[in-house]
Scaffold this active site. Structure first.
Site, PDB file in Angstrom:
ATOM      1  CG  HIS A 113       2.123  -0.461  -6.006  1.00 35.10           C
ATOM      2  ND1 HIS A 113       1.854  -1.424  -7.381  1.00 35.10           N
ATOM      3  CD2 HIS A 113       2.237  -1.260  -4.799  1.00 35.10           C
ATOM      4  CE1 HIS A 113       1.696  -2.551  -6.613  1.00 35.10           C
ATOM      5  NE2 HIS A 113       2.150  -2.473  -5.372  1.00 35.10           N
ATOM      6  CD  GLU A 114       3.008  -0.057  -1.385  1.00 32.12           C
ATOM      7  OE1 GLU A 114       1.974  -0.331  -0.771  1.00 32.12           O
ATOM      8  OE2 GLU A 114       3.629  -0.989  -2.154  1.00 32.12           O
ATOM      9  CG  HIS A 124      -1.674  -1.794  -1.545  1.00 33.63           C
ATOM     10  ND1 HIS A 124      -2.348  -2.996  -2.253  1.00 33.63           N
ATOM     11  CD2 HIS A 124      -0.625  -2.150  -1.992  1.00 33.63           C
ATOM     12  CE1 HIS A 124      -1.542  -3.812  -2.788  1.00 33.63           C
ATOM     13  NE2 HIS A 124      -0.299  -3.287  -2.789  1.00 33.63           N
ATOM     14  CG  HIS A 176      -8.405  -2.714  -1.862  1.00 33.44           C
ATOM     15  ND1 HIS A 176      -7.875  -3.442  -2.325  1.00 33.44           N
ATOM     16  CD2 HIS A 176      -9.870  -2.842  -1.891  1.00 33.44           C
ATOM     17  CE1 HIS A 176      -8.679  -4.639  -2.417  1.00 33.44           C
ATOM     18  NE2 HIS A 176     -10.211  -4.097  -2.184  1.00 33.44           N
TER      19      HIS A 176
END
Length: 683
Positions: free
Chosen positions: A470-471, A474, A477
């Protein structure tokens, strides 16, 4: 002396990675003072220009301003969240109102607002690129939203409120860190921790030794209400002690009690919203998000709450049946839920999730899972750079290259928990990409994994594997956003959109070729058995009633606190009673399913950036679930799919309306049906 301050000269390291070994706590405040003065002068030059306002002399000039401040701030806030020593906390406490005052001095500057408004009014007649036009619109909207159009008296009060809020939110985080450390649970004998694996016992023993408690075992607390060990601990009293300690944080009547702090935060946010023409802080926040209004948020939360609560009650009945069959039955309580959930999971799916940890060794998950999936999708590669120092010895630096070998940026991973690190997991940028400034991205992922004893491998839980993926979503991104203007760099997107790319990245955890590469036994190198993988898939909806309910409860608390008017927020609110009434209202008041965060330790909304915005996770998950469907329909883990997702969503950063970018990627608006199906809410 300022001349000796390493923060005031460009870093000599690649990608402008700050020279952390040369930086000391006493360097930060003088550097901030210099940076404040620099940007103040730059903005004064914009406002004082005799030339009519245009894009170049106003908008672009504003984007060029404050470079030193941005560099120093990102350098400092990386450390204040991940290695908040006593010295760093003192700097942050002094800095908070100064930073707020400086921000307001620019956002509320009448002359600057006049020039920005002039460019905004003329934008149709200017030969602007799409990114430039959107920048004009966003800057004007944000200054208006901040209060630039208010009269002098209202601006003065607004500035006072913002400075006080900055001090209060900093105090909330400091109190929470201190109380979390203070409430770490000490066990004198290993038998009290029966059910934990060797690695978990090793981590608890090391945590005790770090506190000078040789021979004992210390279980440190997580940010959220629950704890991973609750699923394994056989002794009910040990489970109770951990959960009781977690739920007591910030509400014990001691020097770290956060209740007065959060009440004042709520009151001041309500007053600020009223000054700015909104009925509540929630109305103020959502007016500039994709949701648009609190009503839209409340509609979604209420729509999901009833079926989630019903599912949780069904799950609770199944757990109670297991307990009733024991020699000494009892009524299920919150600290029992995770333990008996694993018993039901074992009975119904023949699964023991705790026993899976040997297949999730951290280095293998990182290189053969997280990195491998990114390479397959986007062509990027990762090489560790031990020669490049980060802000803490635990933090590791990786250089990222494109498929053609060209340099992209740096990724830093800080995996382990420590007393100076705030709870939870997060991504942040140290250097943000910008064509205007000629900078490349440097991004950080922080987790809070317990460190095993010397020589022991770090074995992750499945939840920790999920957090790592999940991280890293980020991080991708932040690495891939390619924009001209710093305002749009990396993850600078709407709050209720920012979780979307990270949630999508979780889909690769169980993707067959990725899972086969990283999920291998730490001792035998045997892959995770296919029948176990099948059972994991079969149990995907298992316990979703609990998971959805605890999240929705926290999201609802956030909304109810921040929907208060000034008058309502000014009363002497009993925090416990307020929470109970709010949860009854939405039907999520099951004592066996506590809210994921109670108010006194709800860092996301009282010290982080999610005030009136914790709904963002489920809001973004609508897009995520729909996107996962698209990947599956179009061949999954392919470079073609990755490039489309990168080009149309990740790569635009904040330079485009997020829902417009989503429609460009998907060809339509998102459908909620995949989310309802994923969470078992469509029955």
């Amino acid at each position: 002396m300022l001349d000796d301050n390493p923060l005031l000269t460009p870093s000599p390291l690649p990608y402008l990675l700050p020279d952390y070994p040369a930086i000391r706590a006493h360097h930060y405040l003088p550097a901030f003072e210099r940076a404040f003065a620099e940007q103040t002068a730059e903005v004064a030059a914009i406002v004082g220009s005799p030339d009519p306002a245009d894009f170049e002399n106003t908008i672009e000039a504003l984007e060029r301003s404050g470079r030193l401040l941005g560099d120093v701030a990102r350098t400092f806030y990386t450390v204040s969240s991940a290695d908040a020593t006593t010295e760093i906390q003192a700097v942050e406490q002094e800095l908070a109102p100064l930073m707020s005052a400086h921000h307001d001095s620019i956002q509320l500057d009448a002359g600057l607002y006049e020039r920005v408004s002039a460019v905004h009014a003329a934008r149709e007649d200017l030969a602007l690129t799409p990114e430039q036009r959107y920048l004009v619109e966003r800057l004007h909207r944000e200054m208006t939203q901040a209060g630039a159009g208010l009269d002098a008296e209202a601006k003065a009060r607004l500035t006072e409120i913002n400075q006080r809020l900055s001090t209060l939110t900093t105090a909330f985080e400091k109190n929470l860190l201190a109380d979390t450390n203070d409430l770490a649970v000490v066990f004198e004998d290993a038998t009290e921790l029966e059910g934990l694996g060797e690695g978990e016992l090793s981590a608890a023993s090391r945590a005790a030794a770090d506190r000078g408690l040789d021979g004992a075992f210390v279980v440190t607390l997580t940010l959220f209400t629950g704890h991973p060990y609750l699923a394994s601990l056989r002794r009910r009293e040990s489970r109770r002690r951990i959960l009781d300690a977690s739920r007591a944080r910030g509400a014990r009547g001691n020097e770290h009690d956060n209740r007065d702090t959060l009440r004042e935060i709520v009151r001041l946010r309500a007053e600020r919203a009223a000054l700015l023409g909104h009925d509540s802080h929630a109305a103020y926040v959502t007016s500039d998000q994709t949701a648009g209004s609190p009503a839209a948020v409340h509609d979604l939360l209420r729509r999901l709450a009833a079926p989630a609560a019903a599912n949780a009650h069904t799950e609770q009945s199944a757990l109670q049946r297991i307990i009733d069959a024991e020699e000494e039955p009892f009524a299920l309580e919150a600290h029992d839920w995770a333990y008996y959930t694993e018993k039901v999971r074992a009975a119904e799916y023949d699964l023991d999730r705790a026993a899976l940890r040997p297949w999730f060794e951290a280095e293998r998950v990182l290189h053969d899972g997280v990195f491998r999936a990114a390479t397959a999708l986007y062509g990027v590669t990762f090489s560790e750079r031990p020669d490049l120092p980060a802000y803490h010895p635990d933090a590791r630096v990786f250089e990222v290259h494109e498929a053609d070998g060209s340099a992209l940026g740096l990724f830093i991973l800080d995996l382990y928990t420590r007393d100076t690190k705030r709870g939870g997991a997060w991504m942040n940028s140290i250097v943000s990409q910008s064509r205007l400034r000629g900078t490349s991205p440097v991004v950080v992922n922080n987790l809070n994994v317990s460190r095993p004893g010397p020589g022991k491998p770090t074995l992750l839980t499945l939840d920790e594997v999920t957090t790592l993926f999940h991280e890293f979503g980020h991080a991708l991104h932040g690495l891939f956003a390619t924009v001209t203007y710093p305002h749009f760099a990396g993850t600078n997107v709407f709050r209720d959109f920012v979780e979307f790319p990270s949630q999508v990245n979780e889909m690769w955890i169980f993707w067959p070729e990725v899972l086969a590469a990283y999920a291998r036994h730490v001792e035998t190198d045997e892959p995770l058995p296919a029948d176990v993988v099948d059972r994991l898939h079969a149990s995907e909806r298992f316990n979703q009633g609990f998971a959805t309910s605890e999240y929705l409860a926290a999201a609802w608390l956030d909304q109810v606190w921040h929907s208060l008017s000034v008058e309502e927020a000014s009363t002497d609110i009993d925090v416990t009673a307020f929470e109970a009434a709010a949860l009854r209202d939405i039907g999520l008041d099951n004592p066996a399913v506590p809210t994921r965060y109670s108010s006194s330790y709800f860092a996301h909304v009282f010290s982080g950036g999610y005030s009136a915005g914790y709904y963002s996770y489920i809001w973004s998950e609508v897009l995520d679930a729909d996107t996962v469907e698209w990947f599956r329909e179009n061949g999954g883990l392919t470079r073609e799919n990755g490039e489309r997702f990168r080009e149309r969503l990740l790569g635009v950063g904040g330079s485009k309306d997020p829902l417009e970018a989503y429609r460009d990627f998907r060809g339509r608006d998102a459908d909620i049906a995949p989310l309802l199906d994923r969470r078992g809410l469509n029955a």
